[in-house]
Structures are given as C-alpha cells and as structure tokens.
Design a protein around this motif. Structure first.
Motif, PDB file in Angstrom:
ATOM      1  N   LYS A  99       0.877  -1.166   0.000  1.00 40.43           N
ATOM      2  CA  LYS A  99       0.000   0.000   0.000  1.00 40.43           C
ATOM      3  C   LYS A  99       0.920   1.223   0.000  1.00 40.43           C
ATOM      4  CE  LYS A  99      -3.943   1.930   2.468  1.00 40.43           C
ATOM      5  NZ  LYS A  99      -4.729   1.871   3.704  1.00 40.43           N
ATOM      6  N   ILE A 100       0.885   1.977  -1.087  1.00 40.22           N
ATOM      7  CA  ILE A 100       1.793   3.094  -1.267  1.00 40.22           C
ATOM      8  C   ILE A 100       1.582   4.134  -0.162  1.00 40.22           C
ATOM      9  CG2 ILE A 100       2.610   4.884  -2.874  1.00 40.22           C
ATOM     10  CD1 ILE A 100       2.927   1.983  -3.937  1.00 40.22           C
ATOM     11  N   GLY A 101       2.671   4.513   0.503  1.00 44.89           N
ATOM     12  CA  GLY A 101       2.609   5.508   1.565  1.00 44.89           C
ATOM     13  C   GLY A 101       2.336   4.944   2.944  1.00 44.89           C
ATOM     14  N   ASP A 102       2.156   3.623   3.061  1.00 50.10           N
ATOM     15  CA  ASP A 102       1.887   2.992   4.351  1.00 50.10           C
ATOM     16  C   ASP A 102       3.194   2.415   4.893  1.00 50.10           C
ATOM     17  OD1 ASP A 102       1.008   1.407   6.515  1.00 50.10           O
ATOM     18  OD2 ASP A 102      -0.879   0.957   5.508  1.00 50.10           O
ATOM     19  N   LEU A 103       3.481   2.641   6.150  1.00 48.00           N
ATOM     20  CA  LEU A 103       4.736   2.171   6.739  1.00 48.00           C
ATOM     21  C   LEU A 103       4.690   0.716   7.192  1.00 48.00           C
ATOM     22  CD1 LEU A 103       5.616   5.344   8.843  1.00 48.00           C
ATOM     23  CD2 LEU A 103       6.470   4.701   6.582  1.00 48.00           C
ATOM     24  N   ASN A 104       3.505   0.104   7.255  1.00 48.29           N
ATOM     25  CA  ASN A 104       3.366  -1.263   7.750  1.00 48.29           C
ATOM     26  C   ASN A 104       3.308  -2.301   6.634  1.00 48.29           C
ATOM     27  OD1 ASN A 104       3.296  -0.520  10.480  1.00 48.29           O
ATOM     28  ND2 ASN A 104       1.149   0.025  10.301  1.00 48.29           N
ATOM     29  N   ASN A 105       3.838  -2.010   5.470  1.00 45.19           N
ATOM     30  CA  ASN A 105       3.802  -2.939   4.340  1.00 45.19           C
ATOM     31  C   ASN A 105       4.641  -4.174   4.611  1.00 45.19           C
ATOM     32  OD1 ASN A 105       2.159  -1.649   2.359  1.00 45.19           O
ATOM     33  ND2 ASN A 105       3.711  -0.066   2.260  1.00 45.19           N
ATOM     34  N   PRO A 106       4.389  -5.259   3.910  1.00 44.22           N
ATOM     35  CA  PRO A 106       3.332  -5.564   2.950  1.00 44.22           C
ATOM     36  C   PRO A 106       2.122  -6.170   3.650  1.00 44.22           C
ATOM     37  CG  PRO A 106       4.913  -7.345   2.930  1.00 44.22           C
ATOM     38  CD  PRO A 106       5.411  -6.317   3.939  1.00 44.22           C
ATOM     39  N   TYR A 107       1.044  -6.367   2.868  1.00 39.20           N
ATOM     40  CA  TYR A 107      -0.202  -6.931   3.379  1.00 39.20           C
ATOM     41  C   TYR A 107      -0.659  -8.071   2.473  1.00 39.20           C
ATOM     42  CZ  TYR A 107      -0.643  -2.556   6.003  1.00 39.20           C
ATOM     43  OH  TYR A 107      -0.437  -1.486   6.837  1.00 39.20           O
ATOM     44  N   PHE A 108      -1.350  -9.057   3.070  1.00 41.12           N
ATOM     45  CA  PHE A 108      -2.030 -10.091   2.295  1.00 41.12           C
ATOM     46  C   PHE A 108      -3.499  -9.707   2.216  1.00 41.12           C
ATOM     47  CE2 PHE A 108       1.603 -12.750   3.449  1.00 41.12           C
ATOM     48  CZ  PHE A 108       1.866 -13.320   2.216  1.00 41.12           C
ATOM     49  N   VAL A 109      -4.032  -9.638   0.999  1.00 38.66           N
ATOM     50  CA  VAL A 109      -5.407  -9.207   0.789  1.00 38.66           C
ATOM     51  C   VAL A 109      -6.039 -10.073  -0.301  1.00 38.66           C
ATOM     52  CG1 VAL A 109      -6.876  -7.238   0.206  1.00 38.66           C
ATOM     53  CG2 VAL A 109      -4.729  -6.843   1.357  1.00 38.66           C
ATOM     54  N   SER A 110      -7.337 -10.248  -0.228  1.00 40.99           N
ATOM     55  CA  SER A 110      -8.081 -10.966  -1.258  1.00 40.99           C
ATOM     56  C   SER A 110      -8.060 -10.160  -2.555  1.00 40.99           C
ATOM     57  CB  SER A 110      -9.526 -11.176  -0.803  1.00 40.99           C
ATOM     58  OG  SER A 110     -10.343 -11.515  -1.896  1.00 40.99           O
ATOM     59  N   LEU A 111      -7.677 -10.817  -3.638  1.00 39.30           N
ATOM     60  CA  LEU A 111      -7.653 -10.141  -4.941  1.00 39.30           C
ATOM     61  C   LEU A 111      -9.062  -9.827  -5.417  1.00 39.30           C
ATOM     62  CD1 LEU A 111      -4.820 -12.179  -6.689  1.00 39.30           C
ATOM     63  CD2 LEU A 111      -4.663  -9.944  -5.582  1.00 39.30           C
ATOM     64  N   LYS A 112     -10.024 -10.656  -5.025  1.00 43.64           N
ATOM     65  CA  LYS A 112     -11.421 -10.399  -5.374  1.00 43.64           C
ATOM     66  C   LYS A 112     -11.888  -9.097  -4.719  1.00 43.64           C
ATOM     67  CE  LYS A 112     -15.844 -12.793  -5.511  1.00 43.64           C
ATOM     68  NZ  LYS A 112     -16.560 -14.013  -5.157  1.00 43.64           N
ATOM     69  N   PHE A 113     -11.498  -8.908  -3.456  1.00 45.03           N
ATOM     70  CA  PHE A 113     -11.828  -7.673  -2.754  1.00 45.03           C
ATOM     71  C   PHE A 113     -11.207  -6.471  -3.462  1.00 45.03           C
ATOM     72  CE2 PHE A 113     -10.211  -4.499   0.294  1.00 45.03           C
ATOM     73  CZ  PHE A 113     -11.410  -3.963   0.716  1.00 45.03           C
ATOM     74  N   LEU A 114      -9.938  -6.593  -3.826  1.00 40.24           N
ATOM     75  CA  LEU A 114      -9.250  -5.482  -4.490  1.00 40.24           C
ATOM     76  C   LEU A 114      -9.904  -5.123  -5.821  1.00 40.24           C
ATOM     77  CD1 LEU A 114      -5.505  -6.341  -3.816  1.00 40.24           C
ATOM     78  CD2 LEU A 114      -6.885  -4.556  -2.740  1.00 40.24           C
ATOM     79  N   SER A 115     -10.357  -6.147  -6.545  1.00 40.91           N
ATOM     80  CA  SER A 115     -10.994  -5.859  -7.835  1.00 40.91           C
ATOM     81  C   SER A 115     -12.332  -5.156  -7.645  1.00 40.91           C
ATOM     82  CB  SER A 115     -11.179  -7.143  -8.654  1.00 40.91           C
ATOM     83  OG  SER A 115     -12.155  -7.969  -8.074  1.00 40.91           O
ATOM     84  N   GLY A 116     -12.945  -5.322  -6.475  1.00 42.70           N
ATOM     85  CA  GLY A 116     -14.220  -4.672  -6.203  1.00 42.70           C
ATOM     86  C   GLY A 116     -14.091  -3.212  -5.791  1.00 42.70           C
ATOM     87  N   ILE A 117     -12.922  -2.816  -5.299  1.00 41.01           N
ATOM     88  CA  ILE A 117     -12.775  -1.441  -4.807  1.00 41.01           C
ATOM     89  C   ILE A 117     -11.806  -0.596  -5.640  1.00 41.01           C
ATOM     90  CG2 ILE A 117     -13.331  -2.101  -2.433  1.00 41.01           C
ATOM     91  CD1 ILE A 117     -10.248  -1.626  -1.873  1.00 41.01           C
ATOM     92  N   SER A 118     -11.180  -1.202  -6.641  1.00 41.26           N
ATOM     93  CA  SER A 118     -10.151  -0.458  -7.386  1.00 41.26           C
ATOM     94  C   SER A 118     -10.210  -0.763  -8.886  1.00 41.26           C
ATOM     95  CB  SER A 118      -8.770  -0.840  -6.843  1.00 41.26           C
ATOM     96  OG  SER A 118      -8.462  -2.170  -7.206  1.00 41.26           O
ATOM     97  N   ASP A 119      -9.227  -0.255  -9.596  1.00 39.17           N
ATOM     98  CA  ASP A 119      -9.138  -0.524 -11.025  1.00 39.17           C
ATOM     99  C   ASP A 119      -8.385  -1.819 -11.340  1.00 39.17           C
ATOM    100  OD1 ASP A 119      -6.698   0.460 -10.221  1.00 39.17           O
ATOM    101  OD2 ASP A 119      -6.499   1.927 -11.824  1.00 39.17           O
ATOM    102  N   TYR A 120      -8.095  -2.603 -10.305  1.00 43.34           N
ATOM    103  CA  TYR A 120      -7.467  -3.908 -10.491  1.00 43.34           C
ATOM    104  C   TYR A 120      -8.507  -4.867 -11.062  1.00 43.34           C
ATOM    105  CZ  TYR A 120      -5.679  -8.507  -9.346  1.00 43.34           C
ATOM    106  OH  TYR A 120      -5.280  -9.827  -9.419  1.00 43.34           O
ATOM    107  N   GLU A 121      -8.140  -5.631 -12.082  1.00 47.02           N
ATOM    108  CA  GLU A 121      -9.046  -6.606 -12.691  1.00 47.02           C
ATOM    109  C   GLU A 121      -8.489  -8.008 -12.529  1.00 47.02           C
ATOM    110  OE1 GLU A 121      -9.735  -5.633 -16.770  1.00 47.02           O
ATOM    111  OE2 GLU A 121     -10.281  -3.574 -16.315  1.00 47.02           O
ATOM    112  N   ILE A 122      -9.364  -8.927 -12.165  1.00 45.00           N
ATOM    113  CA  ILE A 122      -8.957 -10.329 -12.034  1.00 45.00           C
ATOM    114  C   ILE A 122      -8.911 -10.954 -13.418  1.00 45.00           C
ATOM    115  CG2 ILE A 122      -9.587 -12.590 -11.161  1.00 45.00           C
ATOM    116  CD1 ILE A 122     -10.620 -11.311  -8.687  1.00 45.00           C
TER     117      ILE A 122
END
Length: 122
Positions: A99-122
């Motif tokens: 997550k750009i600008g976050d000091l606690n990187n990295p994170y594990f996240v559902s790709l399905k979730f990311l595709s629902g909130i961003s311009d990321y496409e599965i």
C-alpha cells in the motif's frame, strides 16, 4: 547381494523395535502408496489435465492501482478513496500488496476484494 543387505537391515530394524512383521508391513504399504501415486500422476499427465495456473491480470504501465471505492478488507486493512497499491505477488485469490505511503507494508489481501474497490481486474 543387495537384497540380502536390505533384508538384514529390515530385520535388525525390526528387532530393535520389537516387530519385524510390522516393519515389513509398513515397507509394503509405502511401496503400494508410491505405486498408486505414480499411476495417478501418469494417468493425469497423459490426459493432459492442466495444473492450476496463476491468474493473470492486466497491470497498468507503472503497476500501481488506484482505489475507487472506500472499503475495509476481511483482514482489517482499510482503503480510502484515492489510495494506491502495487501487487507484489499473487497466488489464487490471495495477493501480497504494497500500500503506497503505508509504513506497515506488505499486506495479504483478497484479490477479489481489491478488484471490487479499485481498477485492479482479475
């Protein structure tokens, strides 16, 4: 000669554990499992059953995605409108992101979730 040495080792191992027949039965069972596993592997390879491939996605030229909808993942990571992230690694539905600008990187996240909130496409 080799078979004689193997039998001698099995016998001595069985004597140490107190069950020569049990050691021989274990070796026989392992041999059967190996033979069955090999047969299954060959059968699936001959049928051409594909391995599960990692999902491919189109990445922007810079590899950075933008959040379009405010949301919070099941893992507890909150995203605000305009946040940006980069996918470092993807496997199935799980993604390791920065997550750009976050000091606690990295994170594990559902790709399905990311595709629902961003311009990321599965």
């Amino acid at each position: 000669m080799c078979c004689k040495d193997c039998c001698k080792n099995v016998t001595s191992c069985g004597k140490k554990t107190g069950a020569v027949k049990a050691v021989i039965a274990i070796i026989a069972a392992c041999s059967v499992l190996i033979a069955v596993g090999t047969a299954i592997y060959k059968a699936t390879k001959e049928r051409g059953i594909p391995k599960q491939a990692a999902k491919k996605h189109k990445a922007p030229a810079d590899g950075i995605y933008t959040v379009n909808v405010k949301g919070k993942s099941d893992e507890g990571l909150a995203f605000e409108l305009g946040d940006t992230f980069k996918i470092l690694e993807a496997n199935g539905d799980a993604g390791l992101i920065e997550k750009i600008g976050d000091l606690n990187n990295p994170y594990f996240v559902s790709l399905k979730f990311l595709s629902g909130i961003s311009d990321y496409e599965i």
